[in-house]
Design an enzyme around this catalytic site. Structure first.
Site, PDB file in Angstrom:
ATOM      1  N   ARG A  98     -22.489 -31.809  22.308  1.00  0.00           N
ATOM      2  CA  ARG A  98     -21.629 -32.873  21.779  1.00  0.00           C
ATOM      3  C   ARG A  98     -20.608 -33.331  22.805  1.00  0.00           C
ATOM      4  NH1 ARG A  98     -17.794 -31.025  23.541  1.00  0.00           N
ATOM      5  NH2 ARG A  98     -16.482 -29.326  22.846  1.00  0.00           N
ATOM      6  N   GLU A 157      -8.531 -33.354  20.074  1.00  0.00           N
ATOM      7  CA  GLU A 157      -8.793 -32.115  20.827  1.00  0.00           C
ATOM      8  C   GLU A 157      -7.806 -31.026  20.428  1.00  0.00           C
ATOM      9  OE1 GLU A 157     -11.809 -31.469  22.096  1.00  0.00           O
ATOM     10  OE2 GLU A 157     -11.562 -33.225  23.383  1.00  0.00           O
ATOM     11  N   HIS A 158      -8.369 -29.841  20.195  1.00  0.00           N
ATOM     12  CA  HIS A 158      -7.594 -28.675  19.762  1.00  0.00           C
ATOM     13  C   HIS A 158      -6.926 -28.936  18.411  1.00  0.00           C
ATOM     14  CE1 HIS A 158      -8.212 -26.120  23.292  1.00  0.00           C
ATOM     15  NE2 HIS A 158      -8.251 -27.262  23.958  1.00  0.00           N
ATOM     16  N   ASP A 203      -9.176 -28.914  15.559  1.00  0.00           N
ATOM     17  CA  ASP A 203     -10.076 -28.388  14.512  1.00  0.00           C
ATOM     18  C   ASP A 203      -9.561 -27.084  13.915  1.00  0.00           C
ATOM     19  OD1 ASP A 203     -10.801 -26.954  16.848  1.00  0.00           O
ATOM     20  OD2 ASP A 203     -12.962 -27.168  16.527  1.00  0.00           O
ATOM     21  N   GLY A 222     -21.262 -24.371  30.538  1.00  0.00           N
ATOM     22  CA  GLY A 222     -19.835 -24.346  30.893  1.00  0.00           C
ATOM     23  C   GLY A 222     -19.271 -25.715  31.224  1.00  0.00           C
ATOM     24  N   SER A 248     -20.551 -28.158  24.840  1.00  0.00           N
ATOM     25  CA  SER A 248     -21.029 -27.285  23.768  1.00  0.00           C
ATOM     26  C   SER A 248     -22.439 -26.759  23.977  1.00  0.00           C
ATOM     27  CB  SER A 248     -20.969 -27.985  22.420  1.00  0.00           C
ATOM     28  OG  SER A 248     -19.663 -28.150  22.054  1.00  0.00           O
ATOM     29  N   ASP A 260     -17.782 -28.020  17.074  1.00  0.00           N
ATOM     30  CA  ASP A 260     -18.990 -28.078  17.896  1.00  0.00           C
ATOM     31  C   ASP A 260     -20.240 -27.782  17.069  1.00  0.00           C
ATOM     32  OD1 ASP A 260     -16.970 -28.350  19.709  1.00  0.00           O
ATOM     33  OD2 ASP A 260     -17.387 -26.519  20.826  1.00  0.00           O
ATOM     34  N   TYR A 303      -7.643 -20.042  25.473  1.00  0.00           N
ATOM     35  CA  TYR A 303      -7.987 -20.633  24.176  1.00  0.00           C
ATOM     36  C   TYR A 303      -7.369 -19.844  23.011  1.00  0.00           C
ATOM     37  CZ  TYR A 303     -10.825 -22.966  20.618  1.00  0.00           C
ATOM     38  OH  TYR A 303     -11.239 -23.677  19.506  1.00  0.00           O
TER      39      TYR A 303
HETATM   40  C1  GAF Z   1     -13.920 -25.852  22.087  1.00  0.00           C
HETATM   41  C2  GAF Z   1     -13.993 -25.179  20.722  1.00  0.00           C
HETATM   42  F1  GAF Z   1     -15.188 -24.542  20.572  1.00  0.00           F
HETATM   43  C3  GAF Z   1     -13.805 -26.209  19.600  1.00  0.00           C
HETATM   44  O1  GAF Z   1     -13.784 -25.572  18.357  1.00  0.00           O
HETATM   45  C4  GAF Z   1     -12.526 -27.023  19.818  1.00  0.00           C
HETATM   46  O2  GAF Z   1     -11.397 -26.272  19.482  1.00  0.00           O
HETATM   47  C5  GAF Z   1     -12.441 -27.542  21.251  1.00  0.00           C
HETATM   48  O3  GAF Z   1     -12.661 -26.522  22.213  1.00  0.00           O
HETATM   49  C6  GAF Z   1     -11.123 -28.194  21.550  1.00  0.00           C
HETATM   50  O4  GAF Z   1     -10.959 -29.329  20.770  1.00  0.00           O
HETATM   51  O5  GAF Z   1     -14.974 -26.751  22.265  1.00  0.00           O
END
Ligand code: GAF
Length: 393
Positions: free
Chosen positions: A37, A43-44, A46, A136, A140, A186, A236
């Protein structure tokens, strides 16, 4: 020039050839695929129960294979990684320890999905994996492997869960077997992606609204910085914890429930870092809802502006960008006909996503190539279908 990547049927052919070489059998009985995806905005958010707006890619992971009469499992990957063996063997019989995470690392996703599968006992099987999702690269690759593998197991022994439960089971596999406390984005979009659409996912209710995105005048360009990122590092989980701390200090279940007013009122009780992390998340959730509305109206300039704001916030407040990603975004934004650009995914390397007028594609690629200090790879992509079983001819 944008890179070409193998089609689904080319990947299936590659996996079938390897299957024949390894197992000496003519043909596998089952083939499935699941996409990687790209996230357009959100971003960040979810794991803060907010909104995200990803789309499934034509870059996919394919699994081919057949059930066997016993309980033995053999899985082989076509992906070369000099450090790791490409074959793993284990039995489904036993006390479960054979499914514990270990080496090779790629097999942890397979083991995690087996352990979290919703219909046991499973038969033994032989399988081959082939993928066009860069490892990487922030697109995803791991979620596409988990979801492809889950889809493969569904062909061997159907489960009676729905698609959202499938995404949740794959997310659980990532938590237990890759040690990454990821959100649901993802796996969700890899399962439920829709051709010609991005998905506005409400990560609290787990409802998704398809947003049409198939305009021939528009291009979605992914640029891989080729700086490899790893979410298994401490950054993360640290970000996730900082958000949970902020929500708890604000007296909210999650940052989804907080406003900038709440945050400003509590500023004195939050450390500077916690404040900045929460600041990003609260505004990014709002930006994502606005962005989806703008895309629905075809207001690409407005959407592009939100993309750049998102990038700047990830760079300055959330601190998950890096020099290479910043360079790629700045270079893209210098080109006429580019609406917006931002880093996509977890960060610390990986890819940017750029929205631009179709007629600007050649000059955009050329300009980025000239300005970027590294060697980028480009993918021109379209929103694609989620995971599916494939018919073998
Ligand atoms: C990675 C995580 F796997 C997702 O869940 C999400 O938090 C993303 O980072 C950041 O938006 O892909």
């Amino acid at each position: 020039m944008a890179s070409s990547f193998p089609s689904v049927s080319e990947l299936v052919d590659c996996a079938r050839r390897l299957y024949g070489q390894v197992f000496g059998e003519e043909a596998p009985q089952v083939a499935v695929c699941a996409p990687g995806r790209v996230n357009l905005i959100g971003e960040h958010t979810d794991y803060n129960q907010g909104f995200v707006l990803p789309m499934a890619l034509p870059l996919v992971t394919v699994v081919v294979g057949s059930p066997t009469s016993g309980q033995d499992v053999t899985v082989v990957t076509a992906t070369e990684d000099a450090d790791e063996p490409r074959r793993v063997d284990f039995s489904l019989l036993g006390d479960g320890s054979q499914l514990s995470p270990g080496l090779p690392r790629w097999a942890n996703y397979v083991k995690g999905v087996i352990q979290n599968y919703m219909a046991h006992p499973l038969p033994g099987f032989r399988a081959v994996i082939a993928s066009s999702v860069p490892l990487g690269g922030g697109l995803s690759s791991s979620a596409s492997l988990e979801v492809a593998f889950y889809t493969f197991l569904q062909q061997l022994k159907p489960d009676d869960g729905d698609k959202v439960s499938k995404a949740l089971a794959c997310q659980q596999a990532e938590h237990t077997h890759a040690g990454v406390p990821c959100g649901i984005m993802d796996q969700f979009v890899s399962v439920l992606g829709r051709e010609g659409h991005a998905l506005l996912i409400d990560c609290r209710s787990l409802e998704a609204t398809p947003v049409p995105l198939a305009d021939p005048g528009l291009v979605i360009l992914i640029t891989n910085s080729n700086v490899r990122h790893s979410l298994t590092g401490s950054e993360y989980p640290t970000r996730r914890r900082q958000c949970e701390d902020a929500a708890s200090i604000l007296g909210k279940e999650s940052l989804r429930d907080a406003t900038m007013k709440d945050l400003e009122e509590a500023r004195g009780r939050l450390g500077d870092i916690t404040y900045r992390r929460a600041h990003h998340v609260i505004e990014e959730i709002e930006r994502t809802a606005k962005g989806a509305e703008a895309l629905k109206r075809g207001a690409y300039k407005e959407f592009g502006k939100l993309m750049v704001e998102s990038h700047n916030s990830l760079r300055d407040l959330y601190e998950v960008s890096c020099r290479e990603l910043d360079e790629l975004v700045s270079a893209a934004m210098e080109v006429e006909g580019v609406y917006g650009s931002r880093m996509t995914g977890g960060g610390f390397g990986g890819c940017t996503v750029t929205l631009l007028q179709a007629q600007a594609i050649d000059r955009t690629i050329l300009h980025i190539q000239e300005r970027y200090s590294g060697t980028p790879t480009f993918y021109v992509t379209t929103p694609s279908e989620g995971a599916r079983a494939l018919v073998l001819s």
